[in-house]
Design an enzyme around this catalytic site. Sequence first.
Site, PDB file in Angstrom:
ATOM      1  N   SER A 137       0.547  -1.172   0.080  1.00  0.00           N
ATOM      2  CA  SER A 137      -0.365  -0.060   0.066  1.00  0.00           C
ATOM      3  C   SER A 137       0.976   1.010  -0.528  1.00  0.00           C
ATOM      4  CB  SER A 137      -0.668   0.081   1.266  1.00  0.00           C
ATOM      5  OG  SER A 137      -0.276  -0.141   2.667  1.00  0.00           O
TER       6      SER A 137
ATOM      7  N   LYS B   5       0.540   4.419   6.803  1.00  0.00           N
ATOM      8  CA  LYS B   5       0.006   6.277   5.728  1.00  0.00           C
ATOM      9  C   LYS B   5       0.731   7.118   5.781  1.00  0.00           C
ATOM     10  CE  LYS B   5      -3.135   2.277   4.822  1.00  0.00           C
ATOM     11  NZ  LYS B   5      -3.106   1.737   3.580  1.00  0.00           N
TER      12      LYS B   5
END
Length: 175
Positions: free
Chosen positions: A41, A84
């Site tokens: 990701s 993230k």
Amino acid sequence: MSNTNLGEEVKDWIISILIAIVLAFFIRYFIVELYMVEGPSMRPTLVNGERLIVNKFIYRFKTPERGEVLVFRYPRDPSRDFIKRVIAVAGDTVEIKDGRVFLNGQLLNESYILERTRGSYPAATVPEGHIYVMGDNRNNSEDSRFKDVGFVPLELIKGKAVTVFWPIDHIKTLP
């Protein structure tokens, strides 16, 4: 060596080991922790298997800033950690249209992503005490666009990812 000297030496070793354990616990719990990247990701910034140093201390004195890469507990299952990038902070309005991210009405310059973002996200303002996060590999990232993540409460943030230290040929600092 007499029994008294041996006893004193054993006692010194035990005290030294206990101090080392307490220090290690303190450092890991309050200052820095090591993490391993799992999954794609955050590509290309971070790749699967890289190991990071995460500063757990910094957010005791300041709030996360746009562009920082951080580790937080997954809201739906706090036993899992996610890595993230902060896209928006409290008071910011974020929107995704035509594969592009807009922050406060302005197109966000994202040199760290590989491809345009699929889909859209209606304009939403980040509430106080929260942040909006996205993976750099937008089309393969479970992030704030999804209901199970959503706006991330600041209390779920574990720390700021500051350095990739493994593998050796990937060593770098992060924004």
